[in-house]
Enzyme design. Structure first.
Site, PDB file in Angstrom:
ATOM      1  CB  CYS A  25      -0.896   0.015   1.205  1.00  7.86           C
ATOM      2  SG  CYS A  25      -0.149   0.245   2.929  1.00  7.86           S
ATOM      3  CG  ASN A  26       4.189   1.446   2.296  1.00 14.40           C
ATOM      4  OD1 ASN A  26       3.533   2.335   3.378  1.00 14.40           O
ATOM      5  ND2 ASN A  26       4.402   0.087   2.602  1.00 14.40           N
ATOM      6  CG  ASP A  27       1.422   5.133  -4.970  1.00 12.93           C
ATOM      7  OD1 ASP A  27       2.407   5.813  -5.198  1.00 12.93           O
ATOM      8  OD2 ASP A  27       0.515   5.164  -5.658  1.00 12.93           O
ATOM      9  CG  PHE A  28       6.791   6.632  -0.949  1.00 15.82           C
ATOM     10  CD1 PHE A  28       7.300   7.736   0.102  1.00 15.82           C
ATOM     11  CD2 PHE A  28       7.135   5.253  -0.991  1.00 15.82           C
ATOM     12  CE1 PHE A  28       7.651   6.839   1.286  1.00 15.82           C
ATOM     13  CE2 PHE A  28       7.420   4.671   0.252  1.00 15.82           C
ATOM     14  CZ  PHE A  28       7.817   5.528   1.276  1.00 15.82           C
ATOM     15  N   GLY A  29       3.599   8.183  -4.327  1.00 13.71           N
ATOM     16  CA  GLY A  29       3.106   9.028  -5.273  1.00 13.71           C
ATOM     17  C   GLY A  29       3.322   8.801  -7.061  1.00 13.71           C
TER      18      GLY A  29
END
Length: 434
Positions: free
Chosen positions: A374-378
């Site tokens: 889930c760790n979408d930094f953009g």
């Protein structure tokens, strides 16, 4: 390949509100924390197609406003009785941040791992060789961004006296959310950070201990010729192992217990150990809801206790999968408030600060419960999650798989064990070796 990594810059990232004092200045360390002082920083990382380094640094500064213990340092005090005491100073000293380039390394190199360790991949992590007691002069969180030929890897190492895996992944979740859509942190941080507080009331703080930097009286010898492989278990095979274990057991077995038991039995079968030798399955137990009174799930800190299931090699191999899974389940059920407090009180009376754990154990770290993808930094979700040094024979790092309800395991084993597992048709029926 290691020499092909070039460090572009090293910097310190401070909390955005550095001049604004934090509500907590000092955090005392519990027996759980102090017993880990000689262990190395735990290191994890995420692989991406693209990342913007400056935006990553700016959002890290905002995230450290909330997770301020990670920007602090350990403080060691010398006592009059030839002992020392440690605490965390929340002084905003900052986080070490490394920007590196490895233009000849591709995504596929990381996805496939390098086989023998330490390989080139060890250089993608910032805290290799750093022990927890080094936190007096090194940052409690360290970050390295490595740009590759066709991707980017964010590696981080953390001091496990300040945070357990549950806390560190909550921090990474918050950091990625800030970076992607909440630059001020106003939406992400609607509540103040809840620290673990005190839950060993019978113990006087600060705890006096022997200096962990002095040479320990004994070492655990660990093999140096190790290999890493990724084990992948599909949702279908997870369900099959779950059903098999529950058919054989007389108590409810979880899917992860069934899969871990299967891997444990397979590794021990090919280990060359004698039937009389003991083997252990070491598993981190989140104690937040097991304590009395229970702590909030969101509470930050190291609230993890190692549970150890112990059997002989003969027992493990003579019994089926269900029996092995029951040993893990019974060990987990035994991790109670009473047991935690007894451990803490006994530890203070008989202080032991180990250098490492046994090299003949299955040492499980991390958890499938952490949503690493889930760790979408953009710039898109991670392609893969990986672990770095320290390497240990029998280490098994658990990750949630990309596929629904699938599991990934980063295993570190002796070459001869890897060779036998690759040829083991029964093992490969359920587990794919990458």
């Amino acid at each position: 390949m290691e020499e092909e990594l070039v460090v572009i810059s090293k910097s310190i990232v401070n909390p955005r509100s550095l001049k604004k004092p934090t509500s907590v200045k000092k955090i005392q360390l519990t027996p759980w924390d102090l017993s880990r002082l000689r262990f190395g920083y735990l290191q994890r990382g995420l692989l991406f197609h693209k990342i913007e380094v400056k935006q990553l640094q700016a959002s890290l500064s905002v995230a450290l406003d909330r997770f301020y213990p990670l920007a602090g340092r350990l403080v060691k005090l010398k006592n009059d009785d030839d002992t020392v005491s440690f605490f965390i100073s929340c002084d905003g000293s900052g986080v070490e941040f490394v920007h590196a380039v490895a233009k000849n390394i591709e995504l596929s190199d990381v996805l496939e791992l390098s086989g023998s360790v330490p390989g080139f991949f060890a250089s993608f992590f910032p805290a290799t060789g750093i022990k927890n007691y080094h936190g007096v002069s090194r940052s409690l969180l360290m970050v390295q961004v490595t740009e590759m030929k066709d991707g980017v890897f964010i590696g981080f190492g953390y001091n496990s006296t300040v945070a357990d895996a549950t806390s560190i992944w909550k921090f990474i979740n918050a950091w990625s959310e800030i970076c992607s859509k909440d630059s001020s942190g106003s939406q992400t941080f609607q509540r103040r950070l809840h620290l673990k507080g005190w839950f060993f009331d019978e113990i006087d703080y600060p705890i006096h201990i022997p200096d962990p930097e002095t040479k320990p009286t004994s070492y655990v010898t660990t093999p140096t010729n190790l290999q890493e492989k990724m084990f992948h278990v599909t949702k279908e095979n997870v369900l099959k192992l779950d059903a098999k274990a529950n058919d054989e057991a007389d108590q409810k077995i979880s899917s992860i217990q069934a899969v871990l038991a299967y891997i444990w039995r397979s590794m021990v079968k090919h280990s060359g150990m004698s039937r009389e030798e003991e083997t252990h399955c070491r598993l981190p137990i989140n104690m937040r809801q097991r304590l009395n009174p229970p702590l909030e799930e969101e509470c930050f800190g190291n609230v993890s206790q190692t549970g150890i299931a112990t059997v002989t090699v003969g027992e493990l191999l003579d019994h089926g999968l269900g029996w092995a899974a029951m040993q893990i389940n019974n060990m987990e059920l035994s991790q109670t408030d009473e047991k935690a407090k007894a451990f803490a009180e006994n530890w203070v009376e008989n202080i032991k600060i180990p250098v490492s754990v046994g090299s003949k154990d299955l040492v499980v770290t991390n958890s499938h419960r952490f949503d690493v993808y889930c760790n979408d930094f953009g710039w898109g979700k991670p392609i893969a999650a990986r672990a770095g040094p320290p390497y240990l024979n029998g280490r098994l790092v658990v990750f949630k798989g990309i596929g629904e309800a699938s599991l990934d395991f980063q295993a570190c084993l002796l070459p001869q064990v890897v060779e036998k597992l690759v040829k083991d048709a029964e093992f490969n029926e359920y587990v794919s070796i990458v």
